[in-house]
Write a protein that holds these residues in place. Structure first.
Motif, PDB file in Angstrom:
ATOM      1  N   THR B 397       4.090  11.367   4.628  1.00 36.91           N
ATOM      2  CA  THR B 397       3.636  10.376   3.646  1.00 36.91           C
ATOM      3  C   THR B 397       2.347   9.711   4.118  1.00 36.91           C
ATOM      4  O   THR B 397       1.874   8.769   3.499  1.00 36.91           O
ATOM      5  CB  THR B 397       4.691   9.270   3.452  1.00 36.91           C
ATOM      6  N   ILE B 398       1.802  10.210   5.225  1.00 36.50           N
ATOM      7  CA  ILE B 398       0.725   9.479   5.900  1.00 36.50           C
ATOM      8  C   ILE B 398      -0.598  10.236   5.908  1.00 36.50           C
ATOM      9  O   ILE B 398      -0.653  11.424   6.200  1.00 36.50           O
ATOM     10  CB  ILE B 398       1.108   9.241   7.384  1.00 36.50           C
ATOM     11  N   MET B 399      -1.663   9.483   5.623  1.00 41.06           N
ATOM     12  CA  MET B 399      -3.006   9.935   6.004  1.00 41.06           C
ATOM     13  C   MET B 399      -3.667   8.747   6.683  1.00 41.06           C
ATOM     14  O   MET B 399      -3.342   7.600   6.380  1.00 41.06           O
ATOM     15  CB  MET B 399      -3.803  10.398   4.797  1.00 41.06           C
ATOM     16  N   TYR B 400      -4.569   9.012   7.615  1.00 39.12           N
ATOM     17  CA  TYR B 400      -5.153   7.907   8.364  1.00 39.12           C
ATOM     18  C   TYR B 400      -6.595   8.231   8.720  1.00 39.12           C
ATOM     19  O   TYR B 400      -7.001   9.396   8.727  1.00 39.12           O
ATOM     20  CB  TYR B 400      -4.335   7.624   9.628  1.00 39.12           C
ATOM     21  N   TRP B 401      -7.362   7.192   9.002  1.00 40.08           N
ATOM     22  CA  TRP B 401      -8.781   7.393   9.293  1.00 40.08           C
ATOM     23  C   TRP B 401      -9.322   6.180  10.043  1.00 40.08           C
ATOM     24  O   TRP B 401      -8.648   5.158  10.168  1.00 40.08           O
ATOM     25  CB  TRP B 401      -9.559   7.624   8.004  1.00 40.08           C
ATOM     26  N   GLY B 402     -10.527   6.319  10.519  1.00 37.93           N
ATOM     27  CA  GLY B 402     -11.209   5.209  11.185  1.00 37.93           C
ATOM     28  C   GLY B 402     -11.254   5.402  12.679  1.00 37.93           C
ATOM     29  O   GLY B 402     -10.404   6.065  13.266  1.00 37.93           O
ATOM     30  N   LYS B 403     -12.295   4.834  13.267  1.00 34.25           N
ATOM     31  CA  LYS B 403     -12.468   4.927  14.714  1.00 34.25           C
ATOM     32  C   LYS B 403     -12.419   3.523  15.285  1.00 34.25           C
ATOM     33  O   LYS B 403     -12.543   2.553  14.549  1.00 34.25           O
ATOM     34  CB  LYS B 403     -13.807   5.569  15.033  1.00 34.25           C
ATOM     35  N   GLY B 404     -12.277   3.416  16.571  1.00 31.18           N
ATOM     36  CA  GLY B 404     -12.268   2.108  17.198  1.00 31.18           C
ATOM     37  C   GLY B 404     -10.858   1.655  17.506  1.00 31.18           C
ATOM     38  O   GLY B 404      -9.915   2.457  17.465  1.00 31.18           O
ATOM     39  N   PRO B 405     -10.685   0.376  17.796  1.00 31.23           N
ATOM     40  CA  PRO B 405      -9.365  -0.101  18.237  1.00 31.23           C
ATOM     41  C   PRO B 405      -8.325  -0.128  17.117  1.00 31.23           C
ATOM     42  O   PRO B 405      -7.141  -0.178  17.381  1.00 31.23           O
ATOM     43  CB  PRO B 405      -9.657  -1.523  18.746  1.00 31.23           C
ATOM     44  N   GLU B 406      -8.776  -0.104  15.862  1.00 28.12           N
ATOM     45  CA  GLU B 406      -7.833  -0.136  14.741  1.00 28.12           C
ATOM     46  C   GLU B 406      -8.010   1.111  13.902  1.00 28.12           C
ATOM     47  O   GLU B 406      -9.122   1.576  13.683  1.00 28.12           O
ATOM     48  CB  GLU B 406      -8.109  -1.354  13.861  1.00 28.12           C
ATOM     49  N   VAL B 407      -6.892   1.628  13.410  1.00 27.49           N
ATOM     50  CA  VAL B 407      -6.956   2.775  12.519  1.00 27.49           C
ATOM     51  C   VAL B 407      -6.378   2.342  11.171  1.00 27.49           C
ATOM     52  O   VAL B 407      -5.474   1.509  11.117  1.00 27.49           O
ATOM     53  CB  VAL B 407      -6.222   3.992  13.145  1.00 27.49           C
ATOM     54  N   THR B 408      -6.950   2.856  10.093  1.00 24.41           N
ATOM     55  CA  THR B 408      -6.433   2.538   8.758  1.00 24.41           C
ATOM     56  C   THR B 408      -5.428   3.610   8.367  1.00 24.41           C
ATOM     57  O   THR B 408      -5.682   4.803   8.549  1.00 24.41           O
ATOM     58  CB  THR B 408      -7.582   2.500   7.732  1.00 24.41           C
ATOM     59  N   VAL B 409      -4.285   3.163   7.852  1.00 21.09           N
ATOM     60  CA  VAL B 409      -3.214   4.101   7.538  1.00 21.09           C
ATOM     61  C   VAL B 409      -2.802   3.930   6.075  1.00 21.09           C
ATOM     62  O   VAL B 409      -2.708   2.809   5.577  1.00 21.09           O
ATOM     63  CB  VAL B 409      -1.988   3.845   8.453  1.00 21.09           C
ATOM     64  N   MET B 410      -2.584   5.057   5.399  1.00 19.18           N
ATOM     65  CA  MET B 410      -1.999   5.031   4.058  1.00 19.18           C
ATOM     66  C   MET B 410      -0.587   5.592   4.166  1.00 19.18           C
ATOM     67  O   MET B 410      -0.400   6.712   4.651  1.00 19.18           O
ATOM     68  CB  MET B 410      -2.831   5.912   3.115  1.00 19.18           C
ATOM     69  N   ASN B 411       0.398   4.800   3.741  1.00 17.26           N
ATOM     70  CA  ASN B 411       1.791   5.254   3.772  1.00 17.26           C
ATOM     71  C   ASN B 411       2.294   5.384   2.337  1.00 17.26           C
ATOM     72  O   ASN B 411       2.585   4.390   1.676  1.00 17.26           O
ATOM     73  CB  ASN B 411       2.648   4.255   4.564  1.00 17.26           C
ATOM     74  N   LEU B 412       2.416   6.627   1.858  1.00 18.41           N
ATOM     75  CA  LEU B 412       2.805   6.850   0.462  1.00 18.41           C
ATOM     76  C   LEU B 412       4.252   6.453   0.201  1.00 18.41           C
ATOM     77  O   LEU B 412       4.667   6.345  -0.957  1.00 18.41           O
ATOM     78  CB  LEU B 412       2.563   8.312   0.087  1.00 18.41           C
ATOM     79  N   ALA B 413       5.029   6.213   1.261  1.00 22.24           N
ATOM     80  CA  ALA B 413       6.409   5.752   1.071  1.00 22.24           C
ATOM     81  C   ALA B 413       6.422   4.367   0.436  1.00 22.24           C
ATOM     82  O   ALA B 413       7.443   3.919  -0.078  1.00 22.24           O
ATOM     83  CB  ALA B 413       7.155   5.741   2.406  1.00 22.24           C
ATOM     84  N   ALA B 414       5.276   3.693   0.463  1.00 20.99           N
ATOM     85  CA  ALA B 414       5.207   2.350  -0.121  1.00 20.99           C
ATOM     86  C   ALA B 414       4.778   2.378  -1.592  1.00 20.99           C
ATOM     87  O   ALA B 414       4.731   1.349  -2.250  1.00 20.99           O
ATOM     88  CB  ALA B 414       4.233   1.491   0.680  1.00 20.99           C
ATOM     89  N   VAL B 415       4.463   3.564  -2.099  1.00 18.15           N
ATOM     90  CA  VAL B 415       3.977   3.656  -3.481  1.00 18.15           C
ATOM     91  C   VAL B 415       5.160   3.793  -4.444  1.00 18.15           C
ATOM     92  O   VAL B 415       5.986   4.692  -4.287  1.00 18.15           O
ATOM     93  CB  VAL B 415       3.025   4.866  -3.640  1.00 18.15           C
ATOM     94  N   THR B 416       5.227   2.924  -5.420  1.00 15.73           N
ATOM     95  CA  THR B 416       6.320   2.992  -6.385  1.00 15.73           C
ATOM     96  C   THR B 416       5.955   3.951  -7.512  1.00 15.73           C
ATOM     97  O   THR B 416       4.813   4.404  -7.606  1.00 15.73           O
ATOM     98  CB  THR B 416       6.599   1.610  -7.003  1.00 15.73           C
ATOM     99  N   ARG B 417       6.905   4.247  -8.351  1.00 16.17           N
ATOM    100  CA  ARG B 417       6.662   5.191  -9.448  1.00 16.17           C
ATOM    101  C   ARG B 417       6.145   4.503 -10.705  1.00 16.17           C
ATOM    102  O   ARG B 417       6.115   5.098 -11.766  1.00 16.17           O
ATOM    103  CB  ARG B 417       7.945   5.951  -9.769  1.00 16.17           C
ATOM    104  N   ARG B 418       5.783   3.261 -10.573  1.00 14.99           N
ATOM    105  CA  ARG B 418       5.279   2.564 -11.757  1.00 14.99           C
ATOM    106  C   ARG B 418       3.763   2.569 -11.796  1.00 14.99           C
ATOM    107  O   ARG B 418       3.123   2.538 -10.763  1.00 14.99           O
ATOM    108  CB  ARG B 418       5.777   1.127 -11.783  1.00 14.99           C
TER     109      ARG B 418
END
Lengths: 158, 418
Positions: B397-418
Motif C-alpha cells: 500500500t506504500i510508495m515513498y520519496w524524498g531525500k534527507g532526514p525525512e521521507v514522505t510516505v503514501m499509505n493507501l491503507a488510509a484511503v477510503t472508498r468515498r
C-alpha cells in the motif's frame, strides 16, 4: 545520416565492447546480454536527445551500471533474443581464481571495482554514476579490495 | 597478497571471455518494438530514461520529460469486446497530498542507530511496517511506524542464518498473527531460500525452514493459520508448516502464482511480461474465477474486484473481474502493478508539461472505487524524479520519496472508498 541509421551504426560499432563491459559488470553472459540490450533499447528511444546533449557511449554505460545494481534484487529478465556463450581461459591460474572471487562480491562492490579498475574512472565520477558520496565509493572499494585480499596502493592517488 | 595490477589484468582478460554471436541490433530492435507496444508514442521519450526497479529499490530517473497542459483525464466507457484505439490525452494529475491528505505523512528516514528505513506496507491506516537496513538493502530489523504517535516500535531482529554468506532478506508478508519473510543469497548461483516468522506483537524471529532447487525460486509468500506458503517462478504453490516439517505442494495449484493468500492467479500464453491473467483461484475453497479480458489488452492484472490492463493502442483498461464495466483511460498507462487491494500504479501521459512551471508526476495511483488519480512525488525542474514502492510480498500500500532526514510516505491503507 538519419537518426535510425546513426543509432544502428552505433550499435554495430560499439555493441561488442558494450557486451564485454556488461560481462565484466555482471560476470555472466546472460546478464551481460540482458544489460546491453536493455540499455541500448533505452538509448535508441532517447537517441536524438542523447546524441545532442551527451555522449551516447557514456549514457549507455551509465544505464548499464544503474540497471545492474538496481535490478539484482528481483530480476524480471526479458526474453533474451541473442544468447552469448562464454568461452575463453585465463592465461594464469591466479587470474581465474581472482575472477571467481570477484563473482562472489555483492554487485555494488563489484561495480565500484569495475568502474575504478576497468573503466579507470576517478572516484568522484563513480560517485556521480552510482548516486552516492565519494566516501561511500572509497569505503566500498576498500572493503572489496580487502575481501579480494588485494593490497591497496593506488587509493591515495584518487 | 594480490595487487591492484592483478585486478586490472583479470578484469581486462575476463572481458575477452564473452563472444558476441551477432544479432545484437536485431535484439535491441525487438526490445524497442516491445517497449513501444507497452508505452504509446507520447510517453516513449520520458519512459526511455526511467531506471525502473523491481521491489523496493528507489527508482531514479534522469529524463527530459516532455510536457503539457491540457484537459483532465478523459474516460471512455467501452463495451466488452471492443476496446477502441485511444488517442492519448494528457493526464491532469494532482499531488497525492491534495487528493488523499489522510494518506500522506513524513517520517524519519533512519532509525536512531543510523539504520535506514525501508517501508514494507501499511498494516493499518496509521501504521506502516518497516525494515531497518544496516547497509544497502541489508534488512536486519523489523519495525512499525505509528503515524499518529509519530513513534516507531521494534518488532524484532531479522537475523541472517548462521554460516550463510551473502544473505539478504527479501519480501515481508503480513499475516493475522505473524509477519513472515524469506531470504536468499542473490549474489551466488545457489538455488536456496529460507523462511522466517515473527509474532506481530514482537519477539524473536523463528526460522520455519529452508529449501533448495526449484522450490527456492520464491516469487511471493503468504501465511495461513498454520503454514507459510509460497509460489515459485515456474508456477505452483507450496506450503511449509510453521511448526516445521517438509514442504508440500498445495493441491490444485499447478501453474498458479500467488497473489495474496488464499488467492493465486494463472496466466494465458503470451509474451513474457505481457501475459494476461486468465484465472483467479481461491486455494482454500478451490473456487476458480475466469478472468476474461475485455477487448485487446496485455498485462491484464487483477485485484479482488477490478482488473487492469494495457489497452492495445494505448491507455489503461479497467474492468470488473468478469470483464464487465470496462473503462478506458487513454491518458494513463499501466505499470503492471496493483497496489493494496484495488489501486493501480499508472504512468500519466505528460505531453509537453514543463516540470519547472507546473506539477508533473513521475508516477500516479488510480483508485477504481472513486476514479481519483493521485501523483506520487514530482518531477523536478531538471527532469529527475525518484520514488520507491513498499517491499511487501502481497501488493504493497506504500510508495515513498524524498531525500534527507525525512521521507514522505503514501499509505493507501488510509484511503477510503468515498
Amino acid at each position: 545520416m538519419d537518426h535510425t541509421t546513426e543509432f544502428d551504426e552505433f550499435v554495430r560499432s560499439r555493441g561488442d565492447a558494450l557486451l564485454r563491459y556488461g560481462y565484466v559488470l555482471s560476470g555472466n553472459a546472460d546478464d551481460a546480454a540482458d544489460l546491453v540490450q536493455e540499455a541500448l533499447a533505452r538509448l535508441g528511444d532517447a537517441w536524438s536527445r542523447v546524441r545532442k546533449k551527451d555522449d551516447p557511449e557514456g549514457y549507455v554505460r551509465t544505464t548499464m551500471v544503474r540497471l545492474h545494481i538496481t535490478s539484482w534484487r528481483r530480476r524480471h529478465r526479458e526474453e533474451l533474443v541473442s544468447v552469448v556463450p562464454e568461452k575463453g581461459r585465463f592465461d594464469r591460474y591466479e587470474d581465474a581464481d581472482l575472477w571467481a572471487d570477484l563473482q562472489r562480491l555483492p554487485p555494488r562492490m563489484r561495480v565500484v571495482l569495475v568502474l575504478r579498475y576497468y573503466e579507470d574512472l576517478p572516484d568522484a565520477e563513480i560517485a556521480a554514476i552510482l548516486g552516492v558520496s565519494r566516501g561511500t565509493v572509497r569505503s566500498q572499494a576498500a572493503r572489496a579490495l580487502d575481501k579480494l585480499r588485494i593490497k591497496r596502493m593506488l587509493q591515495e592517488a584518487r | 597478497m594480490r595487487s591492484e595490477e592483478d585486478l586490472v589484468r583479470t578484469l581486462r582478460a575476463g572481458a575477452g571471455h564473452v563472444t558476441p554471436t551477432g544479432g545484437l541490433a536485431a535484439a535491441v530492435a525487438a526490445r524497442r518494438r516491445a517497449r513501444r507496444r507497452r508505452q504509446w508514442a507520447g510517453m516513449a521519450l520520458a519512459a526511455a530514461s526511467v531506471v525502473l526497479v523491481a521491489g523496493g529499490t528507489m527508482a531514479v530517473w534522469r529524463g527530459e520529460p516532455r510536457v503539457s497542459v491540457e484537459p483532465a483525464v478523459a474516460v471512455t466507457t467501452v463495451s466488452p469486446g471492443e476496446v477502441a484505439s485511444a488517442v492519448p490525452r494528457v493526464a491532469e494529475v494532482k499531488p497525492v497530498a491534495e487528493v488523499w491528505p489522510e494518506a500522506v505523512f513524513t517520517m524519519p528516514a533512519a532509525a536512531p542507530d543510523g539504520w535506514k528505513y525501508r517501508p514494507v506496507t501499511g498494516i493499518s491506516p496509521t501504521e506502516v511496517l518497516l525494515t531497518a537496513e544496516s547497509s544497502f538493502e541489508k534488512a536486519g530489523r523489523l519495525e512499525i511506524y505509528d503515524t499518529t504517535a509519530r513513534t516507531t516500535r521494534v518488532v524484532g531482529d531479522m537475523p541472517a542464518p548462521e554460516g550463510v554468506k551473502g544473505y539478504f532478506v527479501q519480501d515481508v508478508e503480513v499475516g493475522e498473527r505473524h509477519f513472515a519473510w524469506y531470504g536468499t543469497t542473490p549474489n551466488d548461483r545457489d538455488k536456496w531460500a529460507d523462511f522466517w516468522i515473527i509474532p506481530r506483537e514482537g519477539g524473536t524471529a523463528q526460522r520455519v525452514g529452508e529449501v533448495t532447487g526449484d522450490l527456492a525460486n520464491v516469487e511471493r509468500i503468504g501465511l495461513t493459520e498454520d503454514a507459510l506458503v509460497w509460489s515459485v517462478r515456474d508456477g505452483g504453490v507450496h506450503r511449509l508448516p510453521l511448526s516445521g516439517g517438509e514442504p508440500e505442494k498445495v493441491a490444485g495449484s499447478d501453474g498458479l502464482h500467488l497473489d495474496s493468500w488464499p488467492y493465486a492467479v494463472g496466466y494465458a500464453p503470451g509474451e513474457r511480461g505481457q501475459k494476461n491473467q486468465d484465472r483467479r483461484v481461491d486455494l482454500v475453497t478451490g473456487e476458480k474465477t475466469p478472468l476474461p479480458a475485455s477487448g485487446s489488452v496485455t498485462k491484464l492484472t487483477c485485484a479482488a474486484e477490478w482488473c487492469y490492463g494495457d489497452a492495445k493502442g494505448g491507455g489503461l483498461l479497467v474492468q470488473g473481474l468478469d470483464g464487465s464495466d470496462a473503462t478506458l483511460l487513454p491518458s494513463l498507462g499501466f505499470h503492471g502493478e496493483v497496489l493494496g487491494d484495488r489501486f493501480a500504479s499508472v504512468m500519466p501521459v505528460r505531453g509537453d508539461a514543463d516540470p519547472a512551471k507546473e506539477y508533473v508526476a513521475p508516477v500516479a495511483v488510480y483508485d477504481p472505487a472513486t476514479g481519483k488519480i493521485a501523483g506520487v512525488n514530482r518531477v523536478s525542474p531538471d527532469g529527475s524524479a525518484s520514488y520507491g514502492s513498499g517491499t511487501s510480498s502481497s501488493p504493497t500500500t506504500i510508495m515513498y520519496w524524498g531525500k534527507g532526514p525525512e521521507v514522505t510516505v503514501m499509505n493507501l491503507a488510509a484511503v477510503t472508498r468515498r
